[in-house]
Design a protein around this motif. Structure first.
Motif, PDB file in Angstrom:
ATOM      1  N   LYS A   1     -13.835  27.806  17.353  1.00  0.00           N
ATOM      2  CA  LYS A   1     -14.335  28.818  18.283  1.00  0.00           C
ATOM      3  C   LYS A   1     -15.861  28.817  18.411  1.00  0.00           C
ATOM      4  O   LYS A   1     -16.404  29.384  19.355  1.00  0.00           O
ATOM      5  N   ALA A   2     -16.550  28.193  17.456  1.00  0.00           N
ATOM      6  CA  ALA A   2     -18.012  28.212  17.445  1.00  0.00           C
ATOM      7  C   ALA A   2     -18.584  27.136  18.361  1.00  0.00           C
ATOM      8  O   ALA A   2     -17.987  26.067  18.538  1.00  0.00           O
ATOM      9  N   LYS A   3     -19.763  27.421  18.931  1.00  0.00           N
ATOM     10  CA  LYS A   3     -20.450  26.418  19.735  1.00  0.00           C
ATOM     11  C   LYS A   3     -20.807  25.214  18.863  1.00  0.00           C
ATOM     12  O   LYS A   3     -21.187  25.355  17.702  1.00  0.00           O
ATOM     13  N   VAL A   4     -20.705  24.050  19.469  1.00  0.00           N
ATOM     14  CA  VAL A   4     -20.977  22.816  18.738  1.00  0.00           C
ATOM     15  C   VAL A   4     -22.384  22.831  18.151  1.00  0.00           C
ATOM     16  O   VAL A   4     -22.588  22.537  16.965  1.00  0.00           O
ATOM     17  N   SER A   5     -23.393  23.191  18.961  1.00  0.00           N
ATOM     18  CA  SER A   5     -24.778  23.156  18.488  1.00  0.00           C
ATOM     19  C   SER A   5     -24.997  24.124  17.332  1.00  0.00           C
ATOM     20  O   SER A   5     -25.671  23.794  16.339  1.00  0.00           O
ATOM     21  N   GLU A   6     -24.431  25.320  17.427  1.00  0.00           N
ATOM     22  CA  GLU A   6     -24.650  26.336  16.406  1.00  0.00           C
ATOM     23  C   GLU A   6     -24.093  25.897  15.052  1.00  0.00           C
ATOM     24  O   GLU A   6     -24.743  26.064  14.016  1.00  0.00           O
ATOM     25  N   GLN A   7     -22.884  25.344  15.071  1.00  0.00           N
ATOM     26  CA  GLN A   7     -22.303  24.980  13.788  1.00  0.00           C
ATOM     27  C   GLN A   7     -22.943  23.723  13.201  1.00  0.00           C
ATOM     28  O   GLN A   7     -23.073  23.598  11.980  1.00  0.00           O
ATOM     29  N   LEU A   8     -23.405  22.801  14.057  1.00  0.00           N
ATOM     30  CA  LEU A   8     -24.064  21.618  13.532  1.00  0.00           C
ATOM     31  C   LEU A   8     -25.392  21.979  12.868  1.00  0.00           C
ATOM     32  O   LEU A   8     -25.734  21.453  11.798  1.00  0.00           O
ATOM     33  N   ILE A   9     -26.139  22.885  13.472  1.00  0.00           N
ATOM     34  CA  ILE A   9     -27.385  23.349  12.863  1.00  0.00           C
ATOM     35  C   ILE A   9     -27.084  24.101  11.566  1.00  0.00           C
ATOM     36  O   ILE A   9     -27.787  23.949  10.556  1.00  0.00           O
TER      37      ILE A   9
ATOM     38  N   PRO B   1     -34.682  22.382   7.025  1.00  0.00           N
ATOM     39  CA  PRO B   1     -35.307  23.507   7.728  1.00  0.00           C
ATOM     40  C   PRO B   1     -34.780  23.580   9.164  1.00  0.00           C
ATOM     41  O   PRO B   1     -34.366  22.560   9.740  1.00  0.00           O
ATOM     42  N   LEU B   2     -34.818  24.773   9.747  1.00  0.00           N
ATOM     43  CA  LEU B   2     -34.266  24.977  11.087  1.00  0.00           C
ATOM     44  C   LEU B   2     -34.893  24.036  12.112  1.00  0.00           C
ATOM     45  O   LEU B   2     -34.190  23.436  12.926  1.00  0.00           O
ATOM     46  N   SER B   3     -36.208  23.879  12.071  1.00  0.00           N
ATOM     47  CA  SER B   3     -36.876  23.029  13.063  1.00  0.00           C
ATOM     48  C   SER B   3     -36.424  21.584  12.938  1.00  0.00           C
ATOM     49  O   SER B   3     -36.170  20.896  13.954  1.00  0.00           O
ATOM     50  N   LYS B   4     -36.284  21.090  11.706  1.00  0.00           N
ATOM     51  CA  LYS B   4     -35.827  19.714  11.485  1.00  0.00           C
ATOM     52  C   LYS B   4     -34.368  19.553  11.904  1.00  0.00           C
ATOM     53  O   LYS B   4     -33.970  18.511  12.430  1.00  0.00           O
ATOM     54  N   ALA B   5     -33.572  20.575  11.647  1.00  0.00           N
ATOM     55  CA  ALA B   5     -32.159  20.521  12.035  1.00  0.00           C
ATOM     56  C   ALA B   5     -32.017  20.412  13.553  1.00  0.00           C
ATOM     57  O   ALA B   5     -31.183  19.656  14.060  1.00  0.00           O
ATOM     58  N   LYS B   6     -32.839  21.151  14.287  1.00  0.00           N
ATOM     59  CA  LYS B   6     -32.794  21.090  15.751  1.00  0.00           C
ATOM     60  C   LYS B   6     -33.223  19.714  16.256  1.00  0.00           C
ATOM     61  O   LYS B   6     -32.616  19.160  17.182  1.00  0.00           O
ATOM     62  N   GLU B   7     -34.258  19.144  15.654  1.00  0.00           N
ATOM     63  CA  GLU B   7     -34.701  17.799  16.031  1.00  0.00           C
ATOM     64  C   GLU B   7     -33.609  16.773  15.764  1.00  0.00           C
ATOM     65  O   GLU B   7     -33.345  15.891  16.594  1.00  0.00           O
ATOM     66  N   SER B   8     -33.001  16.877  14.595  1.00  0.00           N
ATOM     67  CA  SER B   8     -31.945  15.936  14.221  1.00  0.00           C
ATOM     68  C   SER B   8     -30.740  16.066  15.145  1.00  0.00           C
ATOM     69  O   SER B   8     -30.118  15.070  15.528  1.00  0.00           O
ATOM     70  N   LEU B   9     -30.404  17.308  15.518  1.00  0.00           N
ATOM     71  CA  LEU B   9     -29.286  17.534  16.423  1.00  0.00           C
ATOM     72  C   LEU B   9     -29.508  16.819  17.747  1.00  0.00           C
ATOM     73  O   LEU B   9     -28.608  16.136  18.259  1.00  0.00           O
TER      74      LEU B   9
END
Length: 301
Positions: free
Chosen positions: A85-93, A102-110
């Motif tokens: 049920k969760a958005k793909v981006s949200e659960q991957l981060i 860190p959140l910023s690195k997780a977003k870059e990696s995503l």
């Protein structure tokens, strides 16, 4: 660097499911973990990852006992482990942050990995809306986004069509080039042959065979020849009392007992004035080795 599994044992309710399993991977690349259903592969994987406790033996990474604190690992399980049920981006981060990013690195990696795996258009969708193959890609991103040292891929090509299989293979080759350590478990023997330098085959919790894949295959006698002829050669083959293992569009796979028979067959065909377009010795495949060691019925699971 490397991982070493030494004399690992595990029992459930008095039944030994792993019996002194040992193997090591001291250079980067892909190591093949093979076995029938129920052979003990998943138990081995879970012990390596620290999900299960072993009864005895040791599992070490760079000489230290494996714990979640001293090994940065990634795991692609055979079963789906994402939230439908969760958005793909949200659960991957979320998963990347669980691994310490860190959140910023997780977003870059995503962004980087979504582009590599060609799932950018699905990032804002709930996972349940994705096809089985794209869900497998999302699962794979949970394994690699945090840049692990050691990865375990259990049936990585499950649910993949040919196009997505090629994407997966390309990414795995990139990881190999980066010096990653990967343990791969798969039922597709050609996939193991394509990627793995060394393998172990286990059956009913015991080691059946292990070592360098090329050396293992080279140690087996050649028992087949491939012949492509301009005319039907069934009678010639039958004259030698040799089995025709397959025949398709003028191409024969013939079983032989020794290499001398291959030359005798070729001579007999030539004496009949039949043109031979192809004649080669067929070296044993990993499938052939697996069938010999654990049985044909098991090899089809």
């Amino acid at each position: 660097m490397g991982i070493n599994i030494e004399n690992v044992c595990k029992s459930y309710d008095g039944k030994k499911v792993l019996d002194n399993i040992s193997f090591n991977m001291d250079t980067s690349g892909v190591f093949g973990l093979l076995g029938t259903n129920g052979a003990g592969k998943t138990t081995t994987i879970r012990i390596i990852l620290g999900i299960l406790e072993k009864d005895s033996g040791s599992v070490s990474w760079n000489g230290k006992n494996v714990t979640r604190e001293n090994v940065n690992f990634g795991y692609l399980p055979e079963e789906r482990g994402i939230y439908p049920k969760a958005k793909v981006s949200e659960q991957l981060i979320y998963f990347a942050q669980l691994k310490g990013m860190p959140l910023s690195k997780a977003k870059e990696s995503l962004i980087k990995w979504a582009k590599k795996m060609k799932i950018e258009e699905y990032l804002d969708m709930p996972a349940e809306k994705l096809s089985k193959g794209n869900q497998q890609k999302v699962q794979f991103l949970t394994c690699v986004m945090h840049d692990p040292e050691l990865m375990i891929l259990d049936e990585p090509f499950s649910g993949m069509d040919p196009i997505n299989t090629d994407i997966f293979k390309s990414v795995i080759n990139e990881l190999i080039a980066e010096g990653k350590y990967i343990i791969m478990s798969a039922h597709q023997m050609p996939t193991i042959e394509e990627f793995c330098k060394d393998i172990i085959i286990i059956d009913r919790g015991k080691t059946i065979l292990k070592g360098n894949l090329k050396e293992i295959k080279d140690s087996y006698e050649i028992k087949k020849i491939c012949i492509e002829a301009s005319k039907d050669i069934d009678d010639i083959i039958k004259g030698f009392s040799l089995p025709i293992l397959s025949k398709e569009d003028g191409t024969y796979i013939v079983g032989i007992d020794n290499l001398n028979q291959s030359q005798e067959v070729l001579k007999a065909i030539s004496n009949k004035g039949i043109q031979v377009d192809k004649f080669e010795l067929v070296r044993p495949t990993l499938y052939d080795v697996f069938v010999e060691k654990v049985g044909e019925d098991h090899a089809r699971v």
